[in-house]
Enzyme design. Structure first.
Site, short mmCIF file in Angstrom:
data_model
loop_
_atom_site.label_atom_id
_atom_site.label_comp_id
_atom_site.label_asym_id
_atom_site.label_seq_id
_atom_site.Cartn_x
_atom_site.Cartn_y
_atom_site.Cartn_z
N GLY A 1 -2.63 7.89 -7.53
CA GLY A 1 -3.71 6.92 -7.33
C GLY A 1 -5.11 7.52 -7.23
O GLY A 1 -6.09 6.87 -7.57
N ASP B 1 -4.21 3.18 4.26
CA ASP B 1 -3.66 1.87 4.61
C ASP B 1 -3.07 1.99 6.02
O ASP B 1 -3.78 1.84 7.00
CB ASP B 1 -2.63 1.50 3.54
CG ASP B 1 -2.09 0.08 3.69
OD1 ASP B 1 -2.48 -0.60 4.63
OD2 ASP B 1 -1.25 -0.33 2.87
P1 XMP Z 1 -0.50 4.52 3.82
O1 XMP Z 1 0.07 3.25 4.39
O2 XMP Z 1 0.46 5.65 3.92
O3 XMP Z 1 -0.65 4.16 2.30
O4 XMP Z 1 -1.86 4.84 4.40
C1 XMP Z 1 -1.44 4.85 1.44
C2 XMP Z 1 -0.85 4.79 0.05
O5 XMP Z 1 -0.37 3.49 -0.29
C3 XMP Z 1 -0.80 3.12 -1.58
N1 XMP Z 1 -1.55 1.87 -1.46
C4 XMP Z 1 -1.93 1.09 -2.50
N2 XMP Z 1 -1.78 1.26 -3.86
N3 XMP Z 1 -2.93 -0.77 -4.22
C5 XMP Z 1 -2.30 0.32 -4.70
O6 XMP Z 1 -2.20 0.47 -5.93
C6 XMP Z 1 -3.11 -1.02 -2.91
O7 XMP Z 1 -3.70 -2.03 -2.52
C7 XMP Z 1 -2.57 -0.02 -2.01
N4 XMP Z 1 -2.59 0.09 -0.65
C8 XMP Z 1 -1.94 1.25 -0.36
C9 XMP Z 1 -1.63 4.23 -2.10
O8 XMP Z 1 -0.84 4.96 -3.02
C10 XMP Z 1 -1.95 5.12 -0.94
O9 XMP Z 1 -1.89 6.48 -1.29
#
Ligand code: XMP
Length: 202
Positions: free
Chosen positions: A56, A118
């Site tokens: 990403g 996130d």
């Molecule tokens: P955490 O919860 O570990 O998540 O902080 C981070 C990872 O989750 C993915 N992520 C997303 N990918 N659209 C996406 O394409 C989104 O809205 C989204 N939200 C979280 C992302 O890979 C990130 O590294």
């Protein structure tokens, strides 16, 4: 592809401006950090090592590093939290790269880069791995931070934009492998999500 967009949350021009400003701030901090350690070419003292989390952060990192006029190494790792047609986190899974990082990072100043903060689980997990390599410092940079007041979570040192807690794509972010090439950060129409999910199942 344009028909699949529900809303443009962040336009490409705003992204470009913010990436430049972020890079300026990071470059100043990194230059200070590396100047305050002895620079011995035979160990990691004073080195700057960027660790982007793919896939990403691909586009963000490509833009960011070209605005960072400092000597650096780049070591990518690959993690998936949203496998296939998911629009909610399934928890981070390491796909590769951690074993290709140097065994030790003694004295290095590490900048860990991700696309979105996130829940914070991804950054927390990678930081645990990196700490074992004894770097001098670990700082974190994310392009986006989702507003999730209910989550007691890890924070990042550098943040591009705060966004609402919605599923977004574009500027490197995907849904089921699609939309990474959209230059803006957008939300998708429900029908598009349904179609792409269906397409995967065929
Ligand atoms: P955490 O919860 O570990 O998540 O902080 C981070 C990872 O989750 C993915 N992520 C997303 N990918 N659209 C996406 O394409 C989104 O809205 C989204 N939200 C979280 C992302 O890979 C990130 O590294």
């Amino acid at each position: 592809m344009q028909n699949d967009i529900d809303q443009v949350l962040i336009h490409r021009a705003d992204i470009a401006r913010r990436v430049e400003a972020l890079a300026k701030q990071i470059a100043e901090d990194l230059a200070l950090a590396s100047a305050s350690t002895s620079s011995d070419e035979h160990d990691h003292a004073g080195r700057i090592t960027l660790v982007p989390i793919l896939t990403g952060s691909l586009v963000f990192v490509a833009d960011l590093i070209r605005c960072l006029p400092v000597r650096m190494q780049v070591k990518v790792i690959s993690i998936s939290s949203y496998p296939g047609p998911s629009t909610t986190s399934q928890g981070p899974t390491i796909l590769g790269g951690l074993d290709t990082l140097p065994k030790r990072l003694d004295g290095a100043n590490v900048l860990l880069i991700d696309d979105i903060l996130d829940t914070g689980r991804t950054l927390a997990m990678v930081i645990d791995h990196l700490k074992a390599k004894k770097p001098r410092s670990i700082h974190t940079c994310v392009m986006l931070r989702k507003q999730r007041p209910e989550e007691a979570r890890f924070n990042a040192d550098y943040v591009g934009f705060d966004i609402p807690n919605r599923f977004v794509v574009g500027y490197g972010l995907d849904y089921n492998g699609y939309y990474r090439n959209l230059p803006d950060i957008v939300t998708l129409r429900a029908e598009a999500i349904h179609q792409r999910r269906h397409a995967e199942a065929v």
